[in-house]
Write an enzyme that holds these catalytic residues in place. Structure first.
Site, PDB file in Angstrom:
ATOM      1  N   ASP A  25     -56.140 -10.777  -2.990  1.00  0.00           N
ATOM      2  CA  ASP A  25     -56.495  -9.630  -3.834  1.00  0.00           C
ATOM      3  C   ASP A  25     -56.498  -8.338  -3.028  1.00  0.00           C
ATOM      4  OD1 ASP A  25     -58.721 -10.416  -2.327  1.00  0.00           O
ATOM      5  OD2 ASP A  25     -59.877 -11.055  -4.049  1.00  0.00           O
ATOM      6  N   ASN A  33     -71.293 -13.987  -8.042  1.00  0.00           N
ATOM      7  CA  ASN A  33     -71.203 -14.182  -9.496  1.00  0.00           C
ATOM      8  C   ASN A  33     -70.249 -15.325  -9.848  1.00  0.00           C
ATOM      9  OD1 ASN A  33     -68.745 -13.149  -8.871  1.00  0.00           O
ATOM     10  ND2 ASN A  33     -68.856 -11.360 -10.193  1.00  0.00           N
ATOM     11  N   HIS A  62     -67.114 -15.598  -8.698  1.00  0.00           N
ATOM     12  CA  HIS A  62     -65.677 -15.273  -8.664  1.00  0.00           C
ATOM     13  C   HIS A  62     -64.992 -15.971  -7.492  1.00  0.00           C
ATOM     14  CE1 HIS A  62     -66.139 -11.304  -6.058  1.00  0.00           C
ATOM     15  NE2 HIS A  62     -65.961 -12.336  -5.278  1.00  0.00           N
ATOM     16  N   GLU A  74     -63.285 -12.286 -11.953  1.00  0.00           N
ATOM     17  CA  GLU A  74     -64.685 -12.085 -12.300  1.00  0.00           C
ATOM     18  C   GLU A  74     -65.008 -12.847 -13.587  1.00  0.00           C
ATOM     19  OE1 GLU A  74     -66.016 -10.711  -9.903  1.00  0.00           O
ATOM     20  OE2 GLU A  74     -65.479  -8.632  -9.530  1.00  0.00           O
TER      21      GLU A  74
HETATM   22  C1  F6R Z   1     -61.845 -11.841  -0.809  1.00  0.00           C
HETATM   23  C2  F6R Z   1     -62.136 -12.490  -2.086  1.00  0.00           C
HETATM   24  C3  F6R Z   1     -63.528 -12.762  -2.537  1.00  0.00           C
HETATM   25  C4  F6R Z   1     -64.473 -13.260  -1.450  1.00  0.00           C
HETATM   26  C5  F6R Z   1     -65.874 -13.432  -2.022  1.00  0.00           C
HETATM   27  C6  F6R Z   1     -66.894 -13.760  -0.944  1.00  0.00           C
HETATM   28  O1  F6R Z   1     -60.441 -11.736  -0.601  1.00  0.00           O
HETATM   29  O2  F6R Z   1     -61.231 -12.751  -2.789  1.00  0.00           O
HETATM   30  O3  F6R Z   1     -63.474 -13.697  -3.593  1.00  0.00           O
HETATM   31  O4  F6R Z   1     -64.017 -14.473  -0.923  1.00  0.00           O
HETATM   32  O5  F6R Z   1     -66.285 -12.253  -2.667  1.00  0.00           O
HETATM   33  O6  F6R Z   1     -67.055 -12.636  -0.125  1.00  0.00           O
HETATM   34  P1  F6R Z   1     -67.877 -12.736   1.229  1.00  0.00           P
HETATM   35  O7  F6R Z   1     -67.154 -13.702   2.070  1.00  0.00           O
HETATM   36  O8  F6R Z   1     -67.816 -11.348   1.816  1.00  0.00           O
HETATM   37  O9  F6R Z   1     -69.242 -13.200   0.852  1.00  0.00           O
END
Ligand code: F6R
Length: 260
Positions: A71, A146, A148, A153
């Site tokens: 992403d 959440n 995701h 989301e």
């Molecule tokens: C990042 C992504 C997100 C993260 C998730 C966890 O490329 O796609 O889904 O893997 O938000 O983020 P952290 O590791 O910062 O807790």
């Protein structure tokens, strides 16, 4: 019926990072042109450090490896301090020696003139490049608070593909630290879909810390559906999830059996 995921609970996150790095190293040695799906964020930073160590100390050669980021925020220059393109350049592309033509980030599109492309053209081009590369061999994932995965989301349907999305309030709050303030965090992003992720041949997930405990329990033990996008992973035939004790503490299996 869904396949129960293989869940490994470790005492220290470094054990999980070392395990997954070893698996990736074996894959790279077996298939030098392996296609890796890359997550960014705190959860995966240690894994990439460990892979960089294997490159330095064990001559692991990433020169033919192909990568696809999950992403990217919309509206940021690739060198903006909050851009995943920059995060990945600093922590993955350069430390591992991924060659320039093998790096893919959703917002880049696929051609030199892609700056003039519409967002949906870039999304279609990303899916097309993924197909041309032969699909993802191993997808690395973290989980958002959440539920995701990538920027899918809640609610996100299982069949979703690469597209533009509006970011959830919690996702933006969690990113505010990196951007300096909530107001600086973009509101929109491009993400690959749940359907795209589920086509990866192997999916490897990391989740660490007590902030993830509630969502990990819902993703692994609650109902499977769009309200917890990570729950769709449970249908994947080659899934492995590493948790530290804090992230695992709300799982039913972690609770003491009730006394009779
Ligand atoms: C990042 C992504 C997100 C993260 C998730 C966890 O490329 O796609 O889904 O893997 O938000 O983020 P952290 O590791 O910062 O807790």
């Amino acid at each position: 019926m869904t396949t129960p995921p293989e869940t490994i609970v470790v005492g220290r996150r470094e054990e999980a990072e070392a395990d997954l790095a070893r698996e990736i190293a074996a894959l790279v040695r077996e298939k030098p042109r392996v296609v890796l799906g890359l997550a960014t964020g705190d959860t995966t930073a240690g894994l990439y450090r460990e892979l960089a160590r294997l490159r330095r100390e064990e001559d692991l050669d990433f020169g033919r490896v192909v990568t696809f980021n999950l992403d990217e925020y919309l509206g940021l220059a690739p060198e903006h301090p909050g851009a995943f393109a920059r995060w990945t350049r600093e922590r993955v592309f350069e430390p591992l020696g991924i060659s320039e033509g093998s790096r893919h980030v959703p917002s880049w599109g696929a051609a030199a003139d892609s700056a003039s492309w519409t967002i949906s053209e870039r999304c279609r081009a990303y899916e097309e490049s993924l197909r041309e590369a032969g699909g993802i061999d191993l997808q690395i994932l973290g989980i958002g608070r959440n539920g995701h995965i990538a920027f899918n989301e809640p609610p996100t349907p299982r069949e979703s593909r690469t597209r533009e999305v509006r970011l959830h309030a919690w996702t933006r709050e969690d990113a505010a630290r990196v951007f300096g303030s909530l107001g600086e965090v973009p509101t929109r992003a491009i993400t690959i879909g749940i359907g795209t992720i589920l086509e990866a041949r192997r999916i490897r997930v990391l989740a660490f810390g007590s902030r993830k405990a509630g969502i990990v329990a819902r993703a692994l033990e609650g109902p499977v559906g769009p309200e917890v996008p990570a729950s769709f992973l449970r249908g994947h035939p080659d899934l492995r999830i590493w948790l530290d004790r804090e992230a695992a503490r709300e799982l039913d299996s972690a609770r003491p059996a009730p006394r009779s």
